[in-house]
Design a protein around this motif. Sequence first.
Motif, PDB file in Angstrom:
ATOM      1  N   ASN A   1       6.300  12.408  13.779  1.00 28.69           N
ATOM      2  CA  ASN A   1       6.795  13.268  12.682  1.00 28.69           C
ATOM      3  C   ASN A   1       6.551  12.727  11.284  1.00 28.69           C
ATOM      4  N   SER A   2       7.032  13.278  10.350  1.00 25.95           N
ATOM      5  CA  SER A   2       6.632  12.921   9.110  1.00 25.95           C
ATOM      6  C   SER A   2       7.050  11.791   8.496  1.00 25.95           C
ATOM      7  N   MET A   3       8.281  11.199   9.109  1.00 28.25           N
ATOM      8  CA  MET A   3       8.485  10.043   8.731  1.00 28.25           C
ATOM      9  C   MET A   3       7.802   8.912   9.140  1.00 28.25           C
ATOM     10  N   ASP A   4       7.344   9.215  10.529  1.00 30.01           N
ATOM     11  CA  ASP A   4       6.283   8.080  10.985  1.00 30.01           C
ATOM     12  C   ASP A   4       5.135   8.015  10.008  1.00 30.01           C
ATOM     13  N   LEU A   5       4.726   9.325   9.724  1.00 32.58           N
ATOM     14  CA  LEU A   5       3.431   9.531   8.812  1.00 32.58           C
ATOM     15  C   LEU A   5       3.726   8.934   7.615  1.00 32.58           C
ATOM     16  N   ASN A   6       4.605   8.915   6.749  1.00 24.87           N
ATOM     17  CA  ASN A   6       5.156   8.141   5.600  1.00 24.87           C
ATOM     18  C   ASN A   6       5.043   6.656   5.520  1.00 24.87           C
ATOM     19  N   SER A   7       5.755   6.142   6.798  1.00 23.10           N
ATOM     20  CA  SER A   7       5.831   5.004   7.018  1.00 23.10           C
ATOM     21  C   SER A   7       4.556   4.179   7.273  1.00 23.10           C
ATOM     22  N   TYR A   8       3.577   4.797   7.819  1.00 26.65           N
ATOM     23  CA  TYR A   8       2.262   4.158   8.367  1.00 26.65           C
ATOM     24  C   TYR A   8       1.431   4.485   6.803  1.00 26.65           C
ATOM     25  N   TYR A   9       1.525   5.646   6.175  1.00 25.58           N
ATOM     26  CA  TYR A   9       0.917   5.571   4.891  1.00 25.58           C
ATOM     27  C   TYR A   9       1.324   4.370   3.823  1.00 25.58           C
ATOM     28  N   ASN A  10       2.695   4.427   3.729  1.00 26.43           N
ATOM     29  CA  ASN A  10       3.263   3.220   2.743  1.00 26.43           C
ATOM     30  C   ASN A  10       2.957   1.930   3.269  1.00 26.43           C
ATOM     31  N   ARG A  11       2.801   1.349   4.469  1.00 25.66           N
ATOM     32  CA  ARG A  11       2.585   0.091   5.047  1.00 25.66           C
ATOM     33  C   ARG A  11       1.052  -0.058   4.753  1.00 25.66           C
ATOM     34  N   GLY A  12       0.226   1.075   5.052  1.00 22.18           N
ATOM     35  CA  GLY A  12      -1.337   1.057   5.045  1.00 22.18           C
ATOM     36  C   GLY A  12      -1.776   0.705   3.522  1.00 22.18           C
ATOM     37  N   TYR A  13      -0.972   1.355   2.668  1.00 23.00           N
ATOM     38  CA  TYR A  13      -1.328   1.283   1.135  1.00 23.00           C
ATOM     39  C   TYR A  13      -0.954  -0.351   0.924  1.00 23.00           C
ATOM     40  N   SER A  14       0.020  -0.710   1.316  1.00 26.48           N
ATOM     41  CA  SER A  14       0.552  -2.031   1.002  1.00 26.48           C
ATOM     42  C   SER A  14      -0.576  -3.033   1.487  1.00 26.48           C
ATOM     43  N   TYR A  15      -0.978  -2.780   2.853  1.00 24.57           N
ATOM     44  CA  TYR A  15      -2.100  -3.783   3.196  1.00 24.57           C
ATOM     45  C   TYR A  15      -3.294  -3.727   2.359  1.00 24.57           C
ATOM     46  N   PHE A  28      -3.489   3.608   9.446  1.00 19.03           N
ATOM     47  CA  PHE A  28      -4.340   4.918   9.131  1.00 19.03           C
ATOM     48  C   PHE A  28      -4.876   5.443  10.461  1.00 19.03           C
ATOM     49  N   SER A  29      -5.459   4.682  11.472  1.00 15.81           N
ATOM     50  CA  SER A  29      -5.415   4.960  12.645  1.00 15.81           C
ATOM     51  C   SER A  29      -4.451   5.522  13.451  1.00 15.81           C
ATOM     52  N   SER A  30      -3.384   4.987  12.892  1.00 11.88           N
ATOM     53  CA  SER A  30      -1.981   5.546  13.848  1.00 11.88           C
ATOM     54  C   SER A  30      -1.578   6.922  13.264  1.00 11.88           C
ATOM     55  N   ILE A  31      -2.001   7.111  12.146  1.00 10.58           N
ATOM     56  CA  ILE A  31      -1.560   8.337  11.400  1.00 10.58           C
ATOM     57  C   ILE A  31      -2.384   9.513  12.050  1.00 10.58           C
ATOM     58  N   VAL A  32      -3.772   9.152  12.036  1.00 12.50           N
ATOM     59  CA  VAL A  32      -4.866  10.033  12.651  1.00 12.50           C
ATOM     60  C   VAL A  32      -4.186  10.042  14.285  1.00 12.50           C
ATOM     61  N   ASN A  33      -3.750   9.354  14.967  1.00 13.36           N
ATOM     62  CA  ASN A  33      -3.480   9.518  16.246  1.00 13.36           C
ATOM     63  C   ASN A  33      -2.452  10.390  16.371  1.00 13.36           C
ATOM     64  N   LEU A  34      -1.336  10.467  15.337  1.00  9.28           N
ATOM     65  CA  LEU A  34      -0.240  11.377  15.180  1.00  9.28           C
ATOM     66  C   LEU A  34      -0.541  12.711  14.766  1.00  9.28           C
ATOM     67  N   ASN A  35      -1.350  12.680  13.836  1.00  7.62           N
ATOM     68  CA  ASN A  35      -1.959  13.826  13.194  1.00  7.62           C
ATOM     69  C   ASN A  35      -3.310  14.129  13.009  1.00  7.62           C
ATOM     70  N   PRO A  36      -4.235  14.433  13.897  1.00  8.46           N
ATOM     71  CA  PRO A  36      -5.524  14.395  13.638  1.00  8.46           C
ATOM     72  C   PRO A  36      -6.235  15.283  12.703  1.00  8.46           C
ATOM     73  N   ILE A  37      -5.508  16.167  12.016  1.00 10.64           N
ATOM     74  CA  ILE A  37      -5.907  17.033  10.854  1.00 10.64           C
ATOM     75  C   ILE A  37      -5.628  16.458   9.361  1.00 10.64           C
ATOM     76  N   GLU A  38      -4.990  15.073   9.509  1.00 12.43           N
ATOM     77  CA  GLU A  38      -4.432  14.649   8.293  1.00 12.43           C
ATOM     78  C   GLU A  38      -5.747  13.778   7.659  1.00 12.43           C
ATOM     79  N   SER A  39      -6.323  14.629   6.672  1.00 14.97           N
ATOM     80  CA  SER A  39      -7.736  14.204   6.264  1.00 14.97           C
ATOM     81  C   SER A  39      -7.514  13.102   5.029  1.00 14.97           C
ATOM     82  N   ARG A  40      -6.595  12.830   4.464  1.00 14.24           N
ATOM     83  CA  ARG A  40      -6.567  11.734   3.703  1.00 14.24           C
ATOM     84  C   ARG A  40      -6.194  10.517   4.461  1.00 14.24           C
ATOM     85  N   ALA A  41      -5.733  10.175   5.687  1.00 12.79           N
ATOM     86  CA  ALA A  41      -6.015   9.067   6.543  1.00 12.79           C
ATOM     87  C   ALA A  41      -7.200   8.854   6.672  1.00 12.79           C
TER      88      ALA A  41
END
Length: 104
Positions: A1-15, A28-41
């Motif tokens: 879901n979008s909450m998971d994506l945002n959490s991964y993005y936020n933590r990924g940016y921090s890292y 960012f790989s977790s984002i791709v696994n959740l949503n394979p069409i997420e080009s920014r990831a």
Amino acid sequence: NSMDLNSYYNRGYSYMHENEYKKAIIDFSSIVNLNPIESRAYIFRGDCKRKLGLYHEALLDYNLAIDLDPKSSKAYRKRGEIKQKLYSYNHGLSDLKKAIKIDK
């Protein structure tokens, strides 16, 4: 879901900002696994791989980002830079020109 994506993005940016690129790649790989069409990831994952010197792997991520979003000037610019680093200045020039054209 979008909450998971945002959490991964936020933590990924921090890292990324902490130069913890391997950890960021996992997020960012977790984002791709959740949503394979997420080009920014793919772009951000490619950025992390580039920072680690994994240029061929970064190139693959930028290719995927472009496949998903052919109007991403950022992906073309970054792919052009990688091609110049891996091959030659002229090899990446067409991607850099494409990025400029998209931004106009």
